[in-house]
Design an enzyme around this catalytic site. Structure first.
Site, PDB file in Angstrom:
ATOM      1  N   THR A  46       0.830  -1.209   0.000  1.00  0.00           N
ATOM      2  CA  THR A  46       0.000   0.000   0.000  1.00  0.00           C
ATOM      3  C   THR A  46       0.861   1.254   0.000  1.00  0.00           C
ATOM      4  O   THR A  46       0.673   2.158  -0.835  1.00  0.00           O
ATOM      5  CB  THR A  46      -0.932  -0.001   1.217  1.00  0.00           C
ATOM      6  OG1 THR A  46      -1.738  -1.176   1.192  1.00  0.00           O
ATOM      7  CG2 THR A  46      -1.838   1.214   1.206  1.00  0.00           C
ATOM      8  N   TYR A 108     -11.896  -5.477  -6.374  1.00  0.00           N
ATOM      9  CA  TYR A 108     -12.905  -4.736  -7.141  1.00  0.00           C
ATOM     10  C   TYR A 108     -14.323  -5.179  -6.779  1.00  0.00           C
ATOM     11  O   TYR A 108     -15.186  -4.360  -6.465  1.00  0.00           O
ATOM     12  CB  TYR A 108     -12.671  -4.880  -8.645  1.00  0.00           C
ATOM     13  CG  TYR A 108     -13.673  -4.096  -9.454  1.00  0.00           C
ATOM     14  CD1 TYR A 108     -13.526  -2.722  -9.622  1.00  0.00           C
ATOM     15  CD2 TYR A 108     -14.784  -4.715 -10.020  1.00  0.00           C
ATOM     16  CE1 TYR A 108     -14.466  -1.984 -10.334  1.00  0.00           C
ATOM     17  CE2 TYR A 108     -15.722  -3.994 -10.727  1.00  0.00           C
ATOM     18  CZ  TYR A 108     -15.549  -2.630 -10.888  1.00  0.00           C
ATOM     19  OH  TYR A 108     -16.489  -1.905 -11.584  1.00  0.00           O
ATOM     20  N   TYR A 137      -3.056 -10.505   3.244  1.00  0.00           N
ATOM     21  CA  TYR A 137      -3.078  -9.076   3.545  1.00  0.00           C
ATOM     22  C   TYR A 137      -4.494  -8.658   3.921  1.00  0.00           C
ATOM     23  O   TYR A 137      -5.353  -8.476   3.062  1.00  0.00           O
ATOM     24  CB  TYR A 137      -2.577  -8.293   2.326  1.00  0.00           C
ATOM     25  CG  TYR A 137      -2.215  -6.850   2.597  1.00  0.00           C
ATOM     26  CD1 TYR A 137      -2.326  -6.275   3.866  1.00  0.00           C
ATOM     27  CD2 TYR A 137      -1.761  -6.040   1.568  1.00  0.00           C
ATOM     28  CE1 TYR A 137      -1.987  -4.957   4.096  1.00  0.00           C
ATOM     29  CE2 TYR A 137      -1.421  -4.706   1.778  1.00  0.00           C
ATOM     30  CZ  TYR A 137      -1.540  -4.178   3.044  1.00  0.00           C
ATOM     31  OH  TYR A 137      -1.208  -2.857   3.259  1.00  0.00           O
ATOM     32  N   LYS A 167      -0.651 -10.087   7.360  1.00  0.00           N
ATOM     33  CA  LYS A 167      -0.481  -8.704   7.783  1.00  0.00           C
ATOM     34  C   LYS A 167      -1.848  -8.146   8.123  1.00  0.00           C
ATOM     35  O   LYS A 167      -2.756  -8.139   7.283  1.00  0.00           O
ATOM     36  CB  LYS A 167       0.170  -7.846   6.698  1.00  0.00           C
ATOM     37  CG  LYS A 167       0.348  -6.396   7.161  1.00  0.00           C
ATOM     38  CD  LYS A 167       0.928  -5.466   6.107  1.00  0.00           C
ATOM     39  CE  LYS A 167       1.026  -4.045   6.659  1.00  0.00           C
ATOM     40  NZ  LYS A 167       1.496  -3.065   5.650  1.00  0.00           N
TER      41      LYS A 167
END
Length: 295
Positions: A46, A108, A137, A167
Site C-alpha cells: 500500500t 474490485y 493481507y 499482515k
C-alpha cells in the site's frame, strides 16, 4: 521470547506524479534501511503504491530490490484484482528469491463469499512452486475485503505449508488478538504503528510499517522494550504521535517528504491520484516531527 521482526512497507519513488520509477533512489534507500537495522522490506504494498504500478513496473522493482537487498529479507507485494496478474507477479517474485509474497485480496468486487476468496487463494497456491510462502493481507479499510478465519482455515486445510503469515492492517486490536489465539502457527504482522505495543503483547510476530521507511529506530524502541520487559509506554506514545502527524497528508507523500530530510535522499514524487505535499506542508510536517522526536 522470540525477537519481533521489523519490516518496512517501502515507498516507490517516482520522478514526477506521472513519471517513471527512480531505481537509484530505491537502492540508496535499501542501504540506509539496512544500516538502521530493519529486518526486511515489503515493496509494492500500500505504501509502495502497488496498485498504481503496472505488472512490468512491479517486476522491475522486484529485480532492483532482489539485486540490492544485502542482508534484508523481502516480502514482495503481489496482490492484484486479476488472479492471472497475481499469479504472474507472485511466481516472478518467488522465483527471484523473495522470502514470501504479501497478497492483497482481489478488491474490485465487494461482498465476496468466503468460498470465492478461498478459491482465489487456492488457485494462486496451485500455480506456485511448492516452496512458496504467502502472507495474507487483511486491510479492509482499503480493500473492503476481509480475510476471515474461515479463509485461513480453508488454506491451512489445502495448502498448509504455503500459509506463512498475515499482515493485519484492519486497525482492530481484538481481531489481531483473536488471530494469534486461534492460529498460533500463523505469523501475524501488525500494520498499524499505533497498535504495535498491544499487538506484541497479544502475540504478533512483528510489524510491517510505513513509518519504518523513516523512523526505524523509533519503531525498534517499542519492540526492544517489549522484548526486555521494560516500560515501552513512552516509546509507543512517540510512535503514535508521529503516525498522527502524518495522517492528514497521507503516508506515501508524507513519508517521501521526510525521507529527503532524514535519510539524505533526493526528492521523490508519489504517483497520481496521490498528490505530493506543498513546500509549506512539508515544512510544517517537518517542524511537528522534530518536536515529537526531540530527545
Amino acid at each position: 521470547m522470540v525477537t519481533p521482526e521489523l519490516f518496512v512497507a517501502s515507498v516507490t519513488p517516482f520522478t514526477s506524479p506521472s513519471g517513471v520509477i527512480d531505481h537509484t533512489f530505491i537502492i540508496r534507500h535499501l542501504r540506509w534501511l539496512e544500516a538502521q537495522g530493519v529486518d526486511g522490506v515489503v515493496p509494492c504494498g500500500t505504501t509502495g503504491e502497488g496498485q498504481s504500478l503496472s505488472v512490468a513496473e512491479r517486476m522491475a522493482i522486484f529485480d532492483t530490490v532482489m539485486q540490492h537487498r544485502g542482508q534484508l529479507r523481502v516480502f514482495a507485494g503481489t496482490g492484484c484484482a486479476a488472479l492471472s496478474d497475481t499469479i504472474m507477479l507472485t511466481r516472478y517474485a518467488i522465483e527471484r528469491g523473495a522470502d514470501a509474497a504479501l497478497v492483497l485480496p482481489p478488491f474490485y468486487f465487494k461482498n465476496l463469499s468466503d468460498a470465492g476468496l478461498l478459491g482465489y487463494y487456492r488457485a494462486l497456491c496451485d500455480a506456485l512452486p511448492s516452496g512458496a510462502r504467502l502472507i495474507l493481507y487483511h486491510i479492509p479499510p482499503m480493500s473492503q475485503i476481509p480475510i476471515t478465519p474461515a479463509v485461513i482455515e480453508g488454506l491451512y486445510q489445502s495448502h498448509p505449508h504455503m500459509v506463512y503469515g498475515l499482515k493485519d492492517s484492519g486497525g482492530d486490536p481484538a481481531y489481531l488478538a483473536m488471530l494469534t489465539r486461534r492460529f498460533p502457527e500463523l505469523r501475524v504482522y501488525v500494520g498499524s504503528a499505533a497498535l504495535l505495543a498491544q499487538a506484541l503483547r497479544d502475540g504478533a510476530a512483528g510489524g510491517i510499517f510505513a513509518l519504518s521507511n523513516v523512523f526505524p529506530r523509533e519503531m525498534r524502541a517499542v519492540m526492544t522494550a517489549h522484548l526486555t520487559g521494560n516500560d515501552g509506554e513512552n516509546a509507543q506514545q512517540r510512535v503514535t504521535a508521529i503516525s498522527q502527524a502524518l495522517k492528514p497528508y497521507g503516508n506515501p507523500p508524507a513519508i517521501k517528504a521526510l525521507l529527503a530530510r532524514i535519510a539524505d535522499l533526493p526528492h521523490a514524487s508519489s504517483r497520481f491520484p496521490l498528490v505530493d505535499l506543498t513546500a509549506d506542508e512539508a515544512e510544517a510536517l517537518w517542524t511537528t516531527v522534530q518536536q515529537i522526536t526531540a530527545p
